[in-house]
Design a protein around this motif. Sequence first.
Motif, PDB file in Angstrom:
ATOM      1  N   GLU A 277       7.625  47.541   0.594  1.00  0.00           N
ATOM      2  CA  GLU A 277       7.414  48.219   1.882  1.00  0.00           C
ATOM      3  C   GLU A 277       8.402  47.715   2.928  1.00  0.00           C
ATOM      4  N   LEU A 278       8.606  46.395   2.954  1.00  0.00           N
ATOM      5  CA  LEU A 278       9.553  45.808   3.907  1.00  0.00           C
ATOM      6  C   LEU A 278      10.957  46.337   3.664  1.00  0.00           C
ATOM      7  N   LEU A 279      11.389  46.386   2.399  1.00  0.00           N
ATOM      8  CA  LEU A 279      12.732  46.866   2.081  1.00  0.00           C
ATOM      9  C   LEU A 279      12.884  48.343   2.436  1.00  0.00           C
ATOM     10  N   ARG A 280      11.845  49.143   2.209  1.00  0.00           N
ATOM     11  CA  ARG A 280      11.895  50.570   2.580  1.00  0.00           C
ATOM     12  C   ARG A 280      12.085  50.731   4.079  1.00  0.00           C
ATOM     13  N   ASP A 281      11.362  49.916   4.840  1.00  0.00           N
ATOM     14  CA  ASP A 281      11.467  49.999   6.304  1.00  0.00           C
ATOM     15  C   ASP A 281      12.863  49.603   6.780  1.00  0.00           C
ATOM     16  N   PHE A 282      13.452  48.590   6.139  1.00  0.00           N
ATOM     17  CA  PHE A 282      14.806  48.169   6.510  1.00  0.00           C
ATOM     18  C   PHE A 282      15.825  49.236   6.154  1.00  0.00           C
ATOM     19  N   LYS A 283      15.708  49.801   4.962  1.00  0.00           N
ATOM     20  CA  LYS A 283      16.682  50.791   4.497  1.00  0.00           C
ATOM     21  C   LYS A 283      16.618  52.078   5.318  1.00  0.00           C
ATOM     22  N   SER A 284      15.400  52.453   5.722  1.00  0.00           N
ATOM     23  CA  SER A 284      15.230  53.699   6.484  1.00  0.00           C
ATOM     24  C   SER A 284      15.603  53.527   7.953  1.00  0.00           C
ATOM     25  N   GLY A 285      15.694  52.270   8.403  1.00  0.00           N
ATOM     26  CA  GLY A 285      15.986  52.015   9.807  1.00  0.00           C
ATOM     27  C   GLY A 285      14.736  51.900  10.652  1.00  0.00           C
ATOM     28  N   LYS A 286      13.578  52.020  10.034  1.00  0.00           N
ATOM     29  CA  LYS A 286      12.315  51.919  10.774  1.00  0.00           C
ATOM     30  C   LYS A 286      12.169  50.536  11.395  1.00  0.00           C
ATOM     31  N   LYS A 287      12.636  49.520  10.692  1.00  0.00           N
ATOM     32  CA  LYS A 287      12.579  48.146  11.191  1.00  0.00           C
ATOM     33  C   LYS A 287      13.918  47.457  10.957  1.00  0.00           C
ATOM     34  N   SER A 288      14.161  46.415  11.762  1.00  0.00           N
ATOM     35  CA  SER A 288      15.348  45.597  11.553  1.00  0.00           C
ATOM     36  C   SER A 288      14.991  44.134  11.308  1.00  0.00           C
ATOM     37  N   HIS A 289      13.727  43.786  11.567  1.00  0.00           N
ATOM     38  CA  HIS A 289      13.303  42.422  11.227  1.00  0.00           C
ATOM     39  C   HIS A 289      11.782  42.368  11.087  1.00  0.00           C
ATOM     40  N   GLU A 290      11.311  41.330  10.406  1.00  0.00           N
ATOM     41  CA  GLU A 290       9.873  41.097  10.226  1.00  0.00           C
ATOM     42  C   GLU A 290       9.657  39.600  10.109  1.00  0.00           C
ATOM     43  N   ASP A 291       8.577  39.102  10.724  1.00  0.00           N
ATOM     44  CA  ASP A 291       8.304  37.665  10.726  1.00  0.00           C
ATOM     45  C   ASP A 291       6.948  37.364  10.091  1.00  0.00           C
ATOM     46  N   PHE A 292       6.862  36.169   9.446  1.00  0.00           N
ATOM     47  CA  PHE A 292       5.610  35.688   8.877  1.00  0.00           C
ATOM     48  C   PHE A 292       5.453  34.211   9.222  1.00  0.00           C
ATOM     49  N   LEU A 293       4.223  33.763   9.342  1.00  0.00           N
ATOM     50  CA  LEU A 293       3.913  32.355   9.600  1.00  0.00           C
ATOM     51  C   LEU A 293       2.896  31.879   8.575  1.00  0.00           C
ATOM     52  N   ILE A 294       3.169  30.719   7.938  1.00  0.00           N
ATOM     53  CA  ILE A 294       2.278  30.187   6.915  1.00  0.00           C
ATOM     54  C   ILE A 294       2.092  28.690   7.146  1.00  0.00           C
ATOM     55  N   LYS A 295       0.840  28.222   7.112  1.00  0.00           N
ATOM     56  CA  LYS A 295       0.572  26.791   7.180  1.00  0.00           C
ATOM     57  C   LYS A 295       0.539  26.232   5.761  1.00  0.00           C
ATOM     58  N   MET A 296       1.368  25.201   5.517  1.00  0.00           N
ATOM     59  CA  MET A 296       1.436  24.557   4.205  1.00  0.00           C
ATOM     60  C   MET A 296       1.327  23.051   4.405  1.00  0.00           C
ATOM     61  N   GLY A 297       0.095  22.529   4.362  1.00  0.00           N
ATOM     62  CA  GLY A 297      -0.105  21.107   4.624  1.00  0.00           C
ATOM     63  C   GLY A 297       0.313  20.772   6.035  1.00  0.00           C
ATOM     64  N   ASP A 298       1.260  19.835   6.177  1.00  0.00           N
ATOM     65  CA  ASP A 298       1.731  19.464   7.513  1.00  0.00           C
ATOM     66  C   ASP A 298       2.910  20.320   7.966  1.00  0.00           C
ATOM     67  N   LYS A 299       3.270  21.294   7.164  1.00  0.00           N
ATOM     68  CA  LYS A 299       4.366  22.197   7.521  1.00  0.00           C
ATOM     69  C   LYS A 299       3.821  23.471   8.159  1.00  0.00           C
ATOM     70  N   TYR A 300       4.587  24.008   9.108  1.00  0.00           N
ATOM     71  CA  TYR A 300       4.268  25.300   9.707  1.00  0.00           C
ATOM     72  C   TYR A 300       5.496  26.182   9.437  1.00  0.00           C
ATOM     73  N   VAL A 301       5.403  26.982   8.395  1.00  0.00           N
ATOM     74  CA  VAL A 301       6.575  27.674   7.861  1.00  0.00           C
ATOM     75  C   VAL A 301       6.759  29.033   8.532  1.00  0.00           C
ATOM     76  N   TYR A 302       7.933  29.200   9.108  1.00  0.00           N
ATOM     77  CA  TYR A 302       8.302  30.436   9.808  1.00  0.00           C
ATOM     78  C   TYR A 302       9.295  31.182   8.909  1.00  0.00           C
ATOM     79  N   ILE A 303       8.878  32.314   8.394  1.00  0.00           N
ATOM     80  CA  ILE A 303       9.718  33.097   7.483  1.00  0.00           C
ATOM     81  C   ILE A 303      10.144  34.375   8.199  1.00  0.00           C
TER      82      ILE A 303
END
Length: 406
Positions: free
Chosen positions: A344-370
């Motif tokens: 779905e993310l790749l479709r949105d990028f290819k169609s021009g619907k989106k140019s970026h997307e962000d995710f946040l995940i807590k992994m132990g003492d890490k706060y991962v920003y993807i």
Amino acid sequence: MSELINNREHRQELLKEVIRELHRGRTVDEVKQKFKDVIDGITHTELSQIEQELMNEGLDVKEIQRLCDVHAAVFRESLEQVKKPETIPGHPVHTFKEENRAIEKHINENLRPALEDFKRNGTAESASELLKHINLLMDIDKHYARKENLLFPYLEKYGITGPPSVMWGVDDEIRELLKSIIKDLKEYNVNRKSDVIEEVNKAINKIIEMIFKEENILLPMALDTLTEDEWVNIMEESDEIGYCIVSPQIKWKPKRENVKGAEEQKLADETSNGYIKFDTGILKVGEISAIFDNLPFDITFVDKDDVVRYFSNSNDRIFARTKAVIGRKVQYCHPPASVHVVEELLRDFKSGKKSHEDFLIKMGDKYVYIRYFAVRDENGDYLGTLEVTQDIAPIKALEGEKRLMS
């Protein structure tokens, strides 16, 4: 790995030339002397495939039959010396099977007795003992991760996608079962005793079934499909992910030599030392690689055809990457359950619907920003997707100012 034959097609052509020369009248001794390096390490399967390819190219089957004993005479010494990969310490198949034996031993000698004690008593102490053995069994995640991120990509290159996809889904089921058991045992409630017992038995059964499928379906299929140099690549990348309960004590060292010669390698090395010109300056290949590997975040680039083309290789990557993912469809780099999100993310990028997307995940003492960015050229045409992954916990903890060097 310049000492290895690292080009499948080149090796096959040389092996076919061995047989062609025999059919032109050269003696066994002459051919063995001329092609000694390429003959070393040939397998029965490889010899059969070469004979079949020559027939496909027009060599009369009767001519093959007439000289089949001569073919065997040329390759006999090598064929007799070849050991089955699963018997060679350090070979990835040997390592997978050694891990399976260790898993079975742990289940039978430690986990099952602890489970029986838990059934009889159901005390917090018996739950704690069971938890200890389940925690060790969770090491199986590394076994599955090597299978999914190293072995599966090579099978996919040969068009084998069905079994890997199904197995990955079952691997994830086992992971989730073990995580659920660990959670229940850490927060042990006697009212959930029967549920825990059921989950542990279910996990054991699934793991034993997976061992059977690996050793009777997956690994034999992989041995029939992958080349020796591909197995070497898998071995070299395995340390990056790690091993389950036991680890190989030695490195597997195939005997094959680089029959393509040093000149080709020298040419490649000279080319790689050149500069690459950008709009804002010039850099050497080594400098570009070092810059990317020293960025304070990890990057991965997937091209417009959804193929992984590059990842940075910093010392403290958040998510493990191996070189086996290069050239792999990005959809196959994710568990089946999350592939629809990727697509779905790749479709949105290819169609021009989106140019970026962000995710946040807590992994132990890490706060991962993807973060995912659509990469486009000056005309706005989609070139691919850039993934940027960073642990922002240290950034979130910043306060005040720092104006002086440490």
